[in-house]
Design a protein around this motif. Sequence first.
Motif, PDB file in Angstrom:
ATOM      1  N   UNK A 406       0.805  -1.228   0.000  1.00 16.46           N
ATOM      2  CA  UNK A 406       0.000   0.000   0.000  1.00 16.46           C
ATOM      3  C   UNK A 406       0.833   1.271   0.000  1.00 16.46           C
ATOM      4  N   UNK A 407       2.144   1.142   0.185  1.00 11.14           N
ATOM      5  CA  UNK A 407       2.999   2.325   0.245  1.00 11.14           C
ATOM      6  C   UNK A 407       3.217   2.908  -1.147  1.00 11.14           C
ATOM      7  N   UNK A 408       3.369   4.224  -1.198  1.00  7.57           N
ATOM      8  CA  UNK A 408       3.734   4.908  -2.428  1.00  7.57           C
ATOM      9  C   UNK A 408       5.221   5.249  -2.457  1.00  7.57           C
ATOM     10  N   UNK A 409       5.920   4.913  -1.373  1.00  6.91           N
ATOM     11  CA  UNK A 409       7.343   5.227  -1.249  1.00  6.91           C
ATOM     12  C   UNK A 409       8.160   4.244  -2.076  1.00  6.91           C
ATOM     13  N   UNK A 410       9.051   4.755  -2.936  1.00  8.81           N
ATOM     14  CA  UNK A 410       9.826   3.856  -3.785  1.00  8.81           C
ATOM     15  C   UNK A 410      10.961   3.155  -3.054  1.00  8.81           C
ATOM     16  N   UNK A 411      11.076   3.386  -1.764  1.00 14.12           N
ATOM     17  CA  UNK A 411      12.009   2.624  -0.933  1.00 14.12           C
ATOM     18  C   UNK A 411      11.268   1.607  -0.080  1.00 14.12           C
ATOM     19  N   UNK A 412       9.980   1.429  -0.350  1.00 11.16           N
ATOM     20  CA  UNK A 412       9.164   0.442   0.353  1.00 11.16           C
ATOM     21  C   UNK A 412       8.433  -0.452  -0.638  1.00 11.16           C
ATOM     22  N   UNK A 413       7.678   0.140  -1.544  1.00 13.51           N
ATOM     23  CA  UNK A 413       6.909  -0.635  -2.515  1.00 13.51           C
ATOM     24  C   UNK A 413       7.811  -1.112  -3.645  1.00 13.51           C
ATOM     25  N   UNK A 414       7.855  -2.430  -3.835  1.00 18.42           N
ATOM     26  CA  UNK A 414       8.802  -2.992  -4.803  1.00 18.42           C
ATOM     27  C   UNK A 414       8.496  -2.547  -6.227  1.00 18.42           C
ATOM     28  N   UNK A 415       7.251  -2.559  -6.625  1.00 18.82           N
ATOM     29  CA  UNK A 415       6.906  -2.173  -7.994  1.00 18.82           C
ATOM     30  C   UNK A 415       7.295  -0.725  -8.277  1.00 18.82           C
ATOM     31  N   UNK A 416       7.106   0.141  -7.292  1.00 22.80           N
ATOM     32  CA  UNK A 416       7.491   1.539  -7.448  1.00 22.80           C
ATOM     33  C   UNK A 416       9.006   1.674  -7.513  1.00 22.80           C
ATOM     34  N   UNK A 417       9.711   0.862  -6.710  1.00 25.83           N
ATOM     35  CA  UNK A 417      11.178   0.870  -6.757  1.00 25.83           C
ATOM     36  C   UNK A 417      11.675   0.457  -8.137  1.00 25.83           C
ATOM     37  N   UNK A 418      11.048  -0.575  -8.700  1.00 27.88           N
ATOM     38  CA  UNK A 418      11.426  -1.045 -10.034  1.00 27.88           C
ATOM     39  C   UNK A 418      11.170   0.047 -11.075  1.00 27.88           C
ATOM     40  N   UNK A 419      10.029   0.694 -10.987  1.00 26.41           N
ATOM     41  CA  UNK A 419       9.664   1.731 -11.963  1.00 26.41           C
ATOM     42  C   UNK A 419      10.626   2.909 -11.932  1.00 26.41           C
ATOM     43  N   UNK A 427      16.302  -2.208  -1.264  1.00 26.07           N
ATOM     44  CA  UNK A 427      16.772  -3.384  -0.522  1.00 26.07           C
ATOM     45  C   UNK A 427      17.642  -2.965   0.652  1.00 26.07           C
ATOM     46  N   UNK A 428      18.604  -2.071   0.406  1.00 24.76           N
ATOM     47  CA  UNK A 428      19.522  -1.654   1.472  1.00 24.76           C
ATOM     48  C   UNK A 428      18.787  -0.830   2.523  1.00 24.76           C
ATOM     49  N   UNK A 429      17.853   0.011   2.101  1.00 26.97           N
ATOM     50  CA  UNK A 429      17.103   0.828   3.060  1.00 26.97           C
ATOM     51  C   UNK A 429      16.217  -0.037   3.940  1.00 26.97           C
ATOM     52  N   UNK A 430      15.541  -1.000   3.359  1.00 25.85           N
ATOM     53  CA  UNK A 430      14.697  -1.884   4.158  1.00 25.85           C
ATOM     54  C   UNK A 430      15.532  -2.795   5.061  1.00 25.85           C
ATOM     55  N   UNK A 431      16.706  -3.156   4.614  1.00 27.68           N
ATOM     56  CA  UNK A 431      17.625  -3.910   5.480  1.00 27.68           C
ATOM     57  C   UNK A 431      18.057  -3.055   6.662  1.00 27.68           C
ATOM     58  N   UNK A 432      18.286  -1.764   6.420  1.00 26.12           N
ATOM     59  CA  UNK A 432      18.621  -0.796   7.473  1.00 26.12           C
ATOM     60  C   UNK A 432      17.507  -0.738   8.514  1.00 26.12           C
ATOM     61  N   UNK A 433      16.259  -0.699   8.061  1.00 24.42           N
ATOM     62  CA  UNK A 433      15.135  -0.706   8.984  1.00 24.42           C
ATOM     63  C   UNK A 433      15.082  -2.019   9.762  1.00 24.42           C
TER      64      UNK A 433
END
Length: 502
Positions: A406-419, A427-433
């Motif tokens: 449901x996130x619109x953040x491109x460091x959370x939503x995978x499809x948005x990150x890909x786009x 990946x690195x940011x979510x690993x940081x979290x």
Amino acid sequence: MKNIKYITGIIALLLILSCSDEYLDVNGSSSSPSNASPELLLPAAQKNSADMLWRASISNDSDISFNLIGGIHAGVISDAGDRVWYEPEQQYLILNTTYERCWENTYRLTLYPYHLIENFEEDGYDYYKAIAKIMKTFHFAMLVDTYGDIPYSDAFGRGNNTQPTYDEDKAVYDAIYDELNVAIDMIDNAPTGTINPQTIDAMFVGNMLRWKQFANTLKLRMLLRQVNTGENLSTKFSEISGNGIGFLVGTASIDPGYADQTDQQNPFYTVHGFNAGSTTPAQNHLATRGNEVYVNFLKDNDDPRTTRLFTPAVSDGEIRGIPQNVYTNDLRSEATSALGPGLLKSSSQRLFVMAGSESLFLQAEAVQRGFMPGDAGALYKAAIAASCAELDVPTPATAAATYESTSLNNLINWNTAVANGKEIEAIITQKWIAIGMISGFEVWMDRVRTNFPSFIPIPTGALSTTFPSNLLYPESEYATNSANVPTQGNNGAFDRHTFWMQ
């Protein structure tokens, strides 16, 4: 698993090891711990492995560790506004005395007993020796990552060898990578009658498949460290993904018999939780807070892990972090968030060595970079779900899926990150979290390697605008081994020396 019956033996061995000034000298005397059996050495060494991650000294001045300084430099941990526990770290004040026990006690209290196990002369201990090789690699890699060149091939020579030469960091990495292959081969080809350390092993209770998977995952971690060196690593990546071993599933953790008693608590809980048998805050409990950047990223994105990582501030019930190196009364301990119930579960909780979520994030990165086959997005989503489970988020799979999808953040939503071409950064940011408060050293090294997360500021009032990427060789080395200590650059800890940071 509880190894309470070994605690007395462990304490006795620790005293022998910690009192020895010649911790790089295996002298073979009759009073030496080199005569101790692997059954006694292994739980002591594993306890010390845990201590090096969150309590790098067995003395009372225990508020230093690889994960603590890593978490601070990675922008995860801050000091409460009415405390000055972490002021030098947040000011980037790094001297030859900074966290020097991380160096000294890695050799003295972890590598030394693993070395003794590895060289035990009686037959039947192939599994113990393989475990020792794997854990030696774990600690040697951490030293290389932190310092660069280190004593390796000469570190445990017999005789009066208190001045070992330094091996080049790349040579050490290559050698310990090969040692992981040797360890896996020892497990696979152990002769009939080999003793299984099931009742001794505080990590995997003698499950040798899990030890092989841990070794394979350490190889993956080491290879990803080197992606910026220009070396062709494709053959090695193909080997680890195609050897049939697989990677770590679930968490690698240690429990040598932690209990709610003085000197038997989990070391993370000892430093950041509460004193044994009471609700009295431990020495760092009122100081350790989340960096405002880290906490706000959680809050701003409705992360389900927020209330598992942090508790509401006593003053007003808000989850609140603090900017690094800012000391004001309005950001005192009561006005900021202490560590939460997903981290401080109990004094007897197991201590993370490698989170299962980290294993999945490593795999996701390798796949996304084209080094291994697989579905990077699926691994990424599974890693977030594993992180939620590790922190005891209710219905973790559902919570993780809702958070990501449901996130619109491109460091959370995978499809948005890909786009947006942000896959590696996500990946690195979510690993940081996920592991910032669990394995701070790893997210520090990720920040050194990738510059992600990219939005962490240099602390206000820091002595340098350059992000610190390593520690200085300890003062003790200059006092006893000055002829061999490599020269570090004019900028000290702000001049990277380890080979993989090109």
